[in-house]
Design a protein around this motif. Sequence first.
Motif, PDB file in Angstrom:
ATOM      1  N   THR A  76      26.490  18.210 -18.179  1.00 33.99           N
ATOM      2  CA  THR A  76      27.311  19.325 -18.639  1.00 33.99           C
ATOM      3  C   THR A  76      28.534  19.617 -18.006  1.00 33.99           C
ATOM      4  N   GLY A  77      28.679  19.321 -17.055  1.00 34.23           N
ATOM      5  CA  GLY A  77      30.092  19.651 -16.318  1.00 34.23           C
ATOM      6  C   GLY A  77      30.132  21.189 -15.665  1.00 34.23           C
ATOM      7  N   LYS A  78      28.762  21.747 -15.896  1.00 33.79           N
ATOM      8  CA  LYS A  78      28.627  23.158 -15.330  1.00 33.79           C
ATOM      9  C   LYS A  78      28.176  22.947 -13.744  1.00 33.79           C
ATOM     10  N   ALA A  79      28.851  23.685 -12.806  1.00 30.17           N
ATOM     11  CA  ALA A  79      28.497  23.697 -11.522  1.00 30.17           C
ATOM     12  C   ALA A  79      28.881  25.155 -10.728  1.00 30.17           C
ATOM     13  N   ASP A  80      29.282  26.020 -11.489  1.00 30.78           N
ATOM     14  CA  ASP A  80      29.565  27.333 -10.929  1.00 30.78           C
ATOM     15  C   ASP A  80      28.410  28.025 -10.310  1.00 30.78           C
ATOM     16  N   PHE A  81      27.189  27.476 -10.893  1.00 38.83           N
ATOM     17  CA  PHE A  81      25.867  28.357 -10.692  1.00 38.83           C
ATOM     18  C   PHE A  81      25.465  27.903  -9.047  1.00 38.83           C
ATOM     19  N   VAL A  82      26.219  26.939  -8.491  1.00 41.01           N
ATOM     20  CA  VAL A  82      25.952  26.740  -6.976  1.00 41.01           C
ATOM     21  C   VAL A  82      26.225  27.862  -6.067  1.00 41.01           C
ATOM     22  N   ASP A  83      27.255  28.417  -6.826  1.00 40.62           N
ATOM     23  CA  ASP A  83      27.657  29.561  -5.735  1.00 40.62           C
ATOM     24  C   ASP A  83      26.703  31.070  -5.680  1.00 40.62           C
ATOM     25  N   GLY A  84      25.879  31.127  -6.905  1.00 41.21           N
ATOM     26  CA  GLY A  84      25.148  32.314  -6.960  1.00 41.21           C
ATOM     27  C   GLY A  84      23.780  32.109  -6.214  1.00 41.21           C
ATOM     28  N   LYS A  85      23.047  32.894  -6.221  1.00 42.34           N
ATOM     29  CA  LYS A  85      21.774  33.073  -5.656  1.00 42.34           C
ATOM     30  C   LYS A  85      20.615  32.219  -6.527  1.00 42.34           C
ATOM     31  N   MET A  86      19.663  31.622  -5.801  1.00 42.21           N
ATOM     32  CA  MET A  86      18.812  30.662  -6.438  1.00 42.21           C
ATOM     33  C   MET A  86      17.459  31.146  -5.862  1.00 42.21           C
ATOM     34  N   ILE A  87      16.461  31.470  -6.901  1.00 39.39           N
ATOM     35  CA  ILE A  87      14.940  31.788  -6.595  1.00 39.39           C
ATOM     36  C   ILE A  87      14.057  30.661  -7.137  1.00 39.39           C
ATOM     37  N   PHE A  88      13.154  30.193  -6.110  1.00 39.05           N
ATOM     38  CA  PHE A  88      12.062  29.122  -6.384  1.00 39.05           C
ATOM     39  C   PHE A  88      10.706  30.156  -6.185  1.00 39.05           C
ATOM     40  N   LEU A  89      10.032  30.540  -7.326  1.00 38.76           N
ATOM     41  CA  LEU A  89       8.719  30.939  -7.225  1.00 38.76           C
ATOM     42  C   LEU A  89       7.832  29.850  -6.789  1.00 38.76           C
ATOM     43  N   GLN A  90       7.223  30.024  -5.425  1.00 39.90           N
ATOM     44  CA  GLN A  90       6.372  29.087  -4.931  1.00 39.90           C
ATOM     45  C   GLN A  90       5.285  29.627  -4.169  1.00 39.90           C
ATOM     46  N   GLY A  91       4.332  28.666  -3.583  1.00 44.01           N
ATOM     47  CA  GLY A  91       3.375  29.166  -2.530  1.00 44.01           C
ATOM     48  C   GLY A  91       3.928  29.578  -1.476  1.00 44.01           C
ATOM     49  N   SER A  92       3.188  30.098  -0.545  1.00 47.07           N
ATOM     50  CA  SER A  92       3.556  30.287   0.881  1.00 47.07           C
ATOM     51  C   SER A  92       3.847  29.211   1.729  1.00 47.07           C
ATOM     52  N   PRO A  93       5.027  29.173   2.453  1.00 43.18           N
ATOM     53  CA  PRO A  93       5.529  28.250   3.409  1.00 43.18           C
ATOM     54  C   PRO A  93       4.724  27.828   4.697  1.00 43.18           C
ATOM     55  N   GLU A  94       3.718  28.878   4.918  1.00 47.10           N
ATOM     56  CA  GLU A  94       2.899  29.088   6.010  1.00 47.10           C
ATOM     57  C   GLU A  94       2.120  27.934   5.893  1.00 47.10           C
ATOM     58  N   LEU A  95       1.829  26.877   7.043  1.00 45.65           N
ATOM     59  CA  LEU A  95       1.173  25.678   7.074  1.00 45.65           C
ATOM     60  C   LEU A  95      -0.083  26.046   8.054  1.00 45.65           C
ATOM     61  N   ASP A  96      -1.244  25.457   7.719  1.00 48.35           N
ATOM     62  CA  ASP A  96      -2.364  25.208   8.463  1.00 48.35           C
ATOM     63  C   ASP A  96      -2.334  23.705   9.361  1.00 48.35           C
ATOM     64  N   GLU A  97      -3.197  23.404  10.175  1.00 46.98           N
ATOM     65  CA  GLU A  97      -3.099  22.348  10.694  1.00 46.98           C
ATOM     66  C   GLU A  97      -4.726  21.652  10.616  1.00 46.98           C
ATOM     67  N   LYS A  98      -4.993  20.356  10.517  1.00 49.35           N
ATOM     68  CA  LYS A  98      -6.132  19.697  10.454  1.00 49.35           C
ATOM     69  C   LYS A  98      -6.165  18.300  11.395  1.00 49.35           C
ATOM     70  N   ASN A  99      -6.718  18.100  12.257  1.00 50.44           N
ATOM     71  CA  ASN A  99      -6.511  16.835  13.020  1.00 50.44           C
ATOM     72  C   ASN A  99      -5.323  16.424  13.423  1.00 50.44           C
ATOM     73  N   GLY A 100      -4.170  17.366  13.901  1.00 50.58           N
ATOM     74  CA  GLY A 100      -3.044  17.028  14.051  1.00 50.58           C
ATOM     75  C   GLY A 100      -2.013  16.865  12.966  1.00 50.58           C
ATOM     76  N   ILE A 101      -2.714  17.066  11.706  1.00 50.73           N
ATOM     77  CA  ILE A 101      -1.616  17.054  10.405  1.00 50.73           C
ATOM     78  C   ILE A 101      -1.538  18.344   9.881  1.00 50.73           C
ATOM     79  N   LYS A 102      -0.265  18.759   9.514  1.00 48.03           N
ATOM     80  CA  LYS A 102      -0.235  19.855   8.724  1.00 48.03           C
ATOM     81  C   LYS A 102      -0.507  20.006   7.253  1.00 48.03           C
ATOM     82  N   LEU A 103      -1.014  20.982   6.777  1.00 47.30           N
ATOM     83  CA  LEU A 103      -1.364  21.040   5.569  1.00 47.30           C
ATOM     84  C   LEU A 103      -1.157  22.539   4.754  1.00 47.30           C
ATOM     85  N   GLY A 104      -0.697  22.459   3.583  1.00 49.29           N
ATOM     86  CA  GLY A 104      -0.475  23.727   2.777  1.00 49.29           C
ATOM     87  C   GLY A 104      -0.236  23.290   1.294  1.00 49.29           C
TER      88      GLY A 104
END
Length: 498
Positions: free
Chosen positions: A134-162
Amino acid sequence: MSIKSFSAKIFAAYIQRKIDSWASKPVETQQKVFKELIQKAKNTKFGKDHSFGSIQSPADFAAKVPVRDYEELKPYVEQVVAGKEDILWPGKPLYFAKTSGTTSGAKYIPLTKASMPTHIEAARNAILCYIADTGKADFVDGKMIFLQGSPELDEKNGIKLGRLSGIVAHYVPGYLQKNRMPSWETNCIEDWETKVDAIVEETVHEDMSVISGIPSWVQMYFERLQARTGKKVGEIFPNFELFIYGGVNYEPYRAKFENLIGRKVDSIELFPASEGFFAFQDKQDEKGMLLQLNSGIFYEFIKTDEFFSENPKRLTIGEVELHTNYVMIISTTAGLWAYNLGDTIQFTSLKPYRVIVSGRIKHFISAFGEHVIAKEVEQAMQEATAGTEVRISEFTVAPQINPEGEQLPYHEWFIEFEKEPEDMDTFADALDKSMQQQNSYYFDLLEGKILQRLKITKVPVSGFQEYMKSIGKLGGQNKLPRLSNDRKIADALEKLKK
C-alpha cells in the motif's frame, strides 16, 4: 514522513523481495523444508521409531508416518512434558503453548528454538507486506494494541509454558516497545472483562493507529470504548487505520465494526496457531492469505470428503487444486509430525499459493448428510446482510433433529443482532436461499421434504459472551464455533432466553 516510517518502507521492500523469491519456487521450497526436517529429526525417538533415516521422499514419509491428531501424538508429547530430551525434536522445547483440549484437558504444544522465530517473523512480515503493498507506513509512529493472553508464564520440568499470545509478548522487538499497548501490568490481568476495562482506561486518550485481536473480543473493546466516551472509535482514534485479526472470518463482523468505528479501515488477516504461523494476507486486493512455505513447516493436504476413508491420499503443494476443501496436515520444526491441525482450507490462488480457512474438520453439520461447513454459513450471512442495515454481533448454527409436533427437522441459526432486519422472515429466506445455492446436498434435502427451511432464534444482547463466560472461555484466543453437529451449544443458548 518520520525516519521510522521511511525505514519501515525500505525494510518492507527488502522483505517483499525475499518472500517473492521463495513464493515463486513453491515445490522446491517445500522439498528443501522437508529434507531439512527429516535430517534434523532422524536421531530423535520419533525419528528412530519411524525410520527417518530411510525416508527419501514425501511418499516414503506418508508410508511410514501416519496422520495423527494431538490425542494420538500425546504419548510422545507426554515424554517431552516429563522433561525428556530428543523425543520429537532435538533437545528440549523452549516453551509449551498451553491450550484447552477437547477430550483430555490441557494440550501442550511444543515451541522450539527452531520454530519460535517463525511465529515472530511471520507476524512482522504481514505488516511489512502491507507497507510494501500500500505504501502506507505512517501508522508505525502511532500506538499499537494487541489484545492477547497474559504474558505471565509457568514452568513445567524446566520448560516455560503459557498461552501462545502471552509467549509471543516476550518477543516484541525493541523498536515497537514504546508504541506497544497495553502496559505489562494490564496485560497480566487474567479476568477478561476486568482486563478490557483496564485497556479502555489506558488507551482512550492515546493515539492508537493499529489494533489487533480476534474480532469478537476486539468488538467487546470497541463497545466499551464507545460506552465510556459516547463517540465512535474512529473519533476517539483519528489515526486508527489498520486492524489485524486472525482466528475467525472477519466478514460477518465487518458491518458492525464499520459502524462502531464510523468509517472503513484497512485490515490484515492472519492464520496463526500454537502449532505454527501458517499464512497471512499479503495483498489488500487479493482474496486469501499467502501460505508460509519457507517457515520450517512441511504441508500435506487431504481432501475433506476423503479424510475419513481408510487410506486417504496425502497431497503435497504441487498437487492441490483451487476451491477444493482440504484438511491441512503439518510437520514442523517444533516436532509435530503428520499432525492433523483440524483446520480445513481452500486455495484461492496457486501463483502464489494463497488459502482461506473454510472451517474445522470437527465443526460441521451433517445430521442428514448435508455436509455443511463454516465457510458456507459465513457466506450465507454475508450475502443476506449485504446492502441492508442489518448488523450481526455473533452467530452459530446447529441442527434441530427432533422438533415439536409434526414438524420436519431444520437448521437452527442462533443470532445476536445489533440491528435486526425489518422482516425476519425475508432475512431467513435470504439465508436459506444462499445455503441452497452453495450446498447441493442441503438443496436436495429441502426439495425431498427431509428438512424444512432454516429457522432463526434470537440470542439476547451479550448472550454469546455470557455463554463463553459460562464455559470459562471468555476472551483471549478463544473462539465460538460457527456450527456444530450436536445441540450442546444450542441447548446452552436456549437457557439464556428463559
